[in-house]
Design a protein around this motif. Structure first.
Motif, PDB file in Angstrom:
ATOM      1  N   ALA A  67       0.831  -1.211   0.000  1.00 16.90           N
ATOM      2  CA  ALA A  67       0.000   0.000   0.000  1.00 16.90           C
ATOM      3  C   ALA A  67       0.862   1.256   0.000  1.00 16.90           C
ATOM      4  N   GLY A  68       1.924   1.253   0.784  1.00 17.66           N
ATOM      5  CA  GLY A  68       2.825   2.404   0.816  1.00 17.66           C
ATOM      6  C   GLY A  68       3.504   2.630  -0.521  1.00 17.66           C
ATOM      7  N   LEU A  69       3.956   1.548  -1.144  1.00 16.56           N
ATOM      8  CA  LEU A  69       4.595   1.661  -2.457  1.00 16.56           C
ATOM      9  C   LEU A  69       3.623   2.222  -3.483  1.00 16.56           C
ATOM     10  N   LEU A  70       2.408   1.690  -3.503  1.00 15.47           N
ATOM     11  CA  LEU A  70       1.429   2.168  -4.478  1.00 15.47           C
ATOM     12  C   LEU A  70       1.028   3.615  -4.216  1.00 15.47           C
ATOM     13  N   ASP A  71       0.881   3.969  -2.960  1.00 10.29           N
ATOM     14  CA  ASP A  71       0.540   5.352  -2.617  1.00 10.29           C
ATOM     15  C   ASP A  71       1.630   6.308  -3.095  1.00 10.29           C
ATOM     16  N   ALA A  72       2.863   5.923  -2.883  1.00  5.34           N
ATOM     17  CA  ALA A  72       3.987   6.789  -3.243  1.00  5.34           C
ATOM     18  C   ALA A  72       4.241   6.838  -4.745  1.00  5.34           C
ATOM     19  N   SER A  73       3.872   5.808  -5.467  1.00  4.56           N
ATOM     20  CA  SER A  73       4.250   5.734  -6.876  1.00  4.56           C
ATOM     21  C   SER A  73       3.102   5.851  -7.869  1.00  4.56           C
ATOM     22  N   THR A  74       1.883   5.980  -7.402  1.00  5.56           N
ATOM     23  CA  THR A  74       0.741   6.004  -8.311  1.00  5.56           C
ATOM     24  C   THR A  74       0.877   7.062  -9.400  1.00  5.56           C
ATOM     25  N   THR A  75       1.324   8.236  -9.050  1.00  7.48           N
ATOM     26  CA  THR A  75       1.451   9.291 -10.063  1.00  7.48           C
ATOM     27  C   THR A  75       2.605   9.025 -11.019  1.00  7.48           C
ATOM     28  N   GLU A  76       3.514   8.150 -10.633  1.00  2.00           N
ATOM     29  CA  GLU A  76       4.681   7.858 -11.470  1.00  2.00           C
ATOM     30  C   GLU A  76       4.440   6.707 -12.439  1.00  2.00           C
ATOM     31  N   ILE A  77       3.521   5.795 -12.109  1.00  2.00           N
ATOM     32  CA  ILE A  77       3.370   4.592 -12.930  1.00  2.00           C
ATOM     33  C   ILE A  77       2.139   4.613 -13.820  1.00  2.00           C
ATOM     34  N   SER A  78       1.358   5.635 -13.798  1.00  3.21           N
ATOM     35  CA  SER A  78       0.167   5.824 -14.637  1.00  3.21           C
ATOM     36  C   SER A  78      -0.991   4.932 -14.204  1.00  3.21           C
ATOM     37  N   THR A  79      -2.166   5.338 -14.578  1.00  2.00           N
ATOM     38  CA  THR A  79      -3.382   4.615 -14.238  1.00  2.00           C
ATOM     39  C   THR A  79      -3.378   3.224 -14.858  1.00  2.00           C
ATOM     40  N   PHE A  80      -2.809   3.107 -16.044  1.00  2.00           N
ATOM     41  CA  PHE A  80      -2.744   1.820 -16.736  1.00  2.00           C
ATOM     42  C   PHE A  80      -2.107   0.753 -15.848  1.00  2.00           C
ATOM     43  N   HIS A  81      -1.028   1.095 -15.178  1.00  2.00           N
ATOM     44  CA  HIS A  81      -0.342   0.153 -14.298  1.00  2.00           C
ATOM     45  C   HIS A  81      -0.931   0.163 -12.893  1.00  2.00           C
ATOM     46  N   ALA A  82      -1.337   1.330 -12.405  1.00  2.00           N
ATOM     47  CA  ALA A  82      -1.775   1.458 -11.019  1.00  2.00           C
ATOM     48  C   ALA A  82      -3.127   0.806 -10.750  1.00  2.00           C
ATOM     49  N   SER A  83      -4.061   0.879 -11.682  1.00  2.03           N
ATOM     50  CA  SER A  83      -5.415   0.351 -11.441  1.00  2.03           C
ATOM     51  C   SER A  83      -5.437  -1.129 -11.089  1.00  2.03           C
ATOM     52  N   PRO A  84      -4.803  -2.002 -11.870  1.00  6.10           N
ATOM     53  CA  PRO A  84      -4.847  -3.420 -11.486  1.00  6.10           C
ATOM     54  C   PRO A  84      -4.094  -3.704 -10.185  1.00  6.10           C
ATOM     55  N   LEU A  85      -3.058  -2.921  -9.912  1.00  2.00           N
ATOM     56  CA  LEU A  85      -2.334  -3.100  -8.652  1.00  2.00           C
ATOM     57  C   LEU A  85      -3.200  -2.688  -7.469  1.00  2.00           C
ATOM     58  N   ARG A  86      -3.936  -1.592  -7.620  1.00  2.00           N
ATOM     59  CA  ARG A  86      -4.852  -1.169  -6.542  1.00  2.00           C
ATOM     60  C   ARG A  86      -5.954  -2.196  -6.329  1.00  2.00           C
ATOM     61  N   ASP A  87      -6.460  -2.775  -7.426  1.00  2.00           N
ATOM     62  CA  ASP A  87      -7.482  -3.824  -7.303  1.00  2.00           C
ATOM     63  C   ASP A  87      -6.929  -5.032  -6.550  1.00  2.00           C
ATOM     64  N   GLY A  88      -5.705  -5.414  -6.884  1.00  2.00           N
ATOM     65  CA  GLY A  88      -5.067  -6.529  -6.189  1.00  2.00           C
ATOM     66  C   GLY A  88      -4.851  -6.233  -4.722  1.00  2.00           C
ATOM     67  N   LEU A  89      -4.441  -5.012  -4.431  1.00  2.00           N
ATOM     68  CA  LEU A  89      -4.254  -4.597  -3.037  1.00  2.00           C
ATOM     69  C   LEU A  89      -5.560  -4.700  -2.268  1.00  2.00           C
ATOM     70  N   LYS A  90      -6.633  -4.203  -2.860  1.00  2.00           N
ATOM     71  CA  LYS A  90      -7.933  -4.253  -2.179  1.00  2.00           C
ATOM     72  C   LYS A  90      -8.347  -5.706  -1.923  1.00  2.00           C
ATOM     73  N   SER A  91      -8.109  -6.578  -2.884  1.00  2.00           N
ATOM     74  CA  SER A  91      -8.438  -7.996  -2.699  1.00  2.00           C
ATOM     75  C   SER A  91      -7.645  -8.593  -1.542  1.00  2.00           C
ATOM     76  N   LEU A  92      -6.372  -8.235  -1.446  1.00  2.00           N
ATOM     77  CA  LEU A  92      -5.546  -8.723  -0.339  1.00  2.00           C
ATOM     78  C   LEU A  92      -6.038  -8.167   0.995  1.00  2.00           C
ATOM     79  N   GLN A  93      -6.415  -6.898   1.014  1.00  2.00           N
ATOM     80  CA  GLN A  93      -6.923  -6.299   2.246  1.00  2.00           C
ATOM     81  C   GLN A  93      -8.208  -6.992   2.699  1.00  2.00           C
ATOM     82  N   LEU A  94      -9.084  -7.292   1.744  1.00  2.00           N
ATOM     83  CA  LEU A  94     -10.321  -7.996   2.082  1.00  2.00           C
ATOM     84  C   LEU A  94     -10.031  -9.416   2.562  1.00  2.00           C
ATOM     85  N   ALA A  95      -9.093 -10.082   1.910  1.00  2.00           N
ATOM     86  CA  ALA A  95      -8.718 -11.437   2.323  1.00  2.00           C
ATOM     87  C   ALA A  95      -8.124 -11.418   3.731  1.00  2.00           C
ATOM     88  N   PHE A  96      -7.346 -10.387   4.028  1.00  2.00           N
ATOM     89  CA  PHE A  96      -6.775 -10.261   5.369  1.00  2.00           C
ATOM     90  C   PHE A  96      -7.891 -10.097   6.401  1.00  2.00           C
TER      91      PHE A  96
END
Length: 120
Positions: A67-96
């Protein structure tokens, strides 16, 4: 016979430095994020082996780091890369949250200080 390993079998530091210099930063960030996601999934018991590798304390650390990495780098990696990573993060958070015997309060789970509360 010589004990020296041929250069082609064991790349030196200079070779590794040259190789990493050719990789775009976006690719390095995305690769690290995917590795964190994979490790978190294993620690959450989401693999075929399931509970054999389950460790929620370790999973919390990995999800928090992701989450920290994605928060810090979202503006650097573009929505194309960030969106699926954020979706994966949310899935992991829900699984946790589902795997926890005593779920964290909304907004207090791993990575939620960066993402905000995650609801199922």
């Amino acid at each position: 016979m010589s004990d020296a390993t041929p250069r082609s079998e064991s790349p030196g530091f200079d070779d590794m430095t040259r190789d990493i210099a050719e990789v775009p930063a976006v690719e390095v960030i995305v690769t690290v994020a995917v590795n964190l996601m994979s490790a978190a999934a294993v620690k959450l018991g989401l693999t075929e082996d399931g509970d054999q590798h389950k460790d929620l304390d370790e999973a919390r650390k990995l999800v928090q780091a992701l989450a920290g990495l994605l928060d810090a780098s979202t503006t650097e990696i573009s929505t194309f890369h960030a969106s699926p990573l954020r979706d994966g993060l949310k899935s992991l958070q829900l699984a946790f949250r589902e795997a926890s015997l005593v779920p964290d309060e909304p907004g207090k789970g791993p990575g939620e200080k960066y993402t905000g509360p995650v609801y199922g």
